[in-house]
Design a protein around this motif. Structure first.
Motif, short mmCIF file in Angstrom:
data_model
loop_
_atom_site.label_atom_id
_atom_site.label_comp_id
_atom_site.label_asym_id
_atom_site.label_seq_id
_atom_site.Cartn_x
_atom_site.Cartn_y
_atom_site.Cartn_z
N ARG A 2 0.84 -1.19 0.00
CA ARG A 2 0.00 0.00 0.00
C ARG A 2 0.88 1.24 0.00
N HIS A 3 0.34 2.34 -0.51
CA HIS A 3 1.00 3.63 -0.44
C HIS A 3 0.30 4.41 0.66
N VAL A 4 1.02 4.81 1.70
CA VAL A 4 0.44 5.49 2.85
C VAL A 4 1.08 6.86 2.98
N HIS A 5 0.26 7.91 2.89
CA HIS A 5 0.76 9.27 3.15
C HIS A 5 0.47 9.56 4.61
N LEU A 15 10.35 12.17 5.01
CA LEU A 15 10.62 10.74 5.08
C LEU A 15 9.82 10.04 4.00
N GLU A 16 10.50 9.24 3.20
CA GLU A 16 9.83 8.45 2.18
C GLU A 16 10.56 7.12 2.07
N GLY A 17 9.81 6.03 2.07
CA GLY A 17 10.43 4.73 1.95
C GLY A 17 9.47 3.59 2.22
N ILE A 18 10.03 2.40 2.37
CA ILE A 18 9.28 1.17 2.58
C ILE A 18 9.45 0.72 4.03
N VAL A 19 8.35 0.38 4.68
CA VAL A 19 8.40 -0.13 6.05
C VAL A 19 8.99 -1.53 6.02
N GLU A 20 10.11 -1.72 6.72
CA GLU A 20 10.78 -3.02 6.77
C GLU A 20 10.50 -3.79 8.04
N ASP A 21 10.16 -3.09 9.12
CA ASP A 21 9.92 -3.76 10.40
C ASP A 21 9.09 -2.86 11.29
N TYR A 33 6.23 2.40 23.60
CA TYR A 33 6.67 3.18 22.46
C TYR A 33 6.59 2.31 21.21
N HIS A 34 6.17 2.91 20.08
CA HIS A 34 5.97 2.20 18.82
C HIS A 34 6.95 2.74 17.78
N PHE A 35 7.59 1.83 17.06
CA PHE A 35 8.61 2.19 16.08
C PHE A 35 8.39 1.46 14.76
N ILE A 36 8.86 2.08 13.68
CA ILE A 36 8.97 1.40 12.40
C ILE A 36 10.39 1.59 11.89
N GLU A 37 10.88 0.60 11.19
CA GLU A 37 12.17 0.69 10.49
C GLU A 37 11.83 0.93 9.03
N VAL A 38 12.36 2.02 8.49
CA VAL A 38 12.03 2.43 7.12
C VAL A 38 13.27 2.39 6.27
N ARG A 39 13.19 1.74 5.11
CA ARG A 39 14.27 1.78 4.10
C ARG A 39 13.95 2.96 3.20
N ARG A 63 4.53 1.44 1.58
CA ARG A 63 5.36 2.60 1.22
C ARG A 63 4.77 3.81 1.92
N ILE A 64 5.62 4.55 2.63
CA ILE A 64 5.12 5.71 3.35
C ILE A 64 5.79 6.99 2.85
N VAL A 65 5.06 8.08 2.93
CA VAL A 65 5.57 9.40 2.56
C VAL A 65 5.16 10.37 3.66
#
Length: 72
Positions: A2-5, A15-21, A33-39, A63-65
């Motif tokens: 999905r593309h998530v803005h 920040l723009e990229g793909i969520v890896e974790d 606390y909540h985290f995402i790892e973004v490539r 994919r996030i922007v």
């Protein structure tokens, strides 16, 4: 994928990229606390703290922007 803005991040940078974790933890023993790892599109990875509602709504592979003026 999905593309998530997103408009909520705790960093003021773009920040723009793909969520890896996705991860979460009680770093201080009292608060979750909540985290995402973004490539990122430049190939580098970064760990970003986000709010719970956003964390629950995204999946690995999305994919996030995030624009620099938006907040997380």
């Amino acid at each position: 994928m999905r593309h998530v803005h997103i408009s909520q991040t705790r960093t003021g940078r773009r920040l723009e990229g793909i969520v890896e974790d996705k991860s979460r933890g009680m770093l201080d023993g009292a608060n979750m606390y909540h985290f995402i790892e973004v490539r990122r599109t430049d190939g580098q990875s970064m760990k970003v703290r986000i709010d719970r509602r956003l964390w629950k709504s995204i999946e690995v592979g999305d994919r996030i922007v995030k624009e620099s003026s938006d907040e997380l």
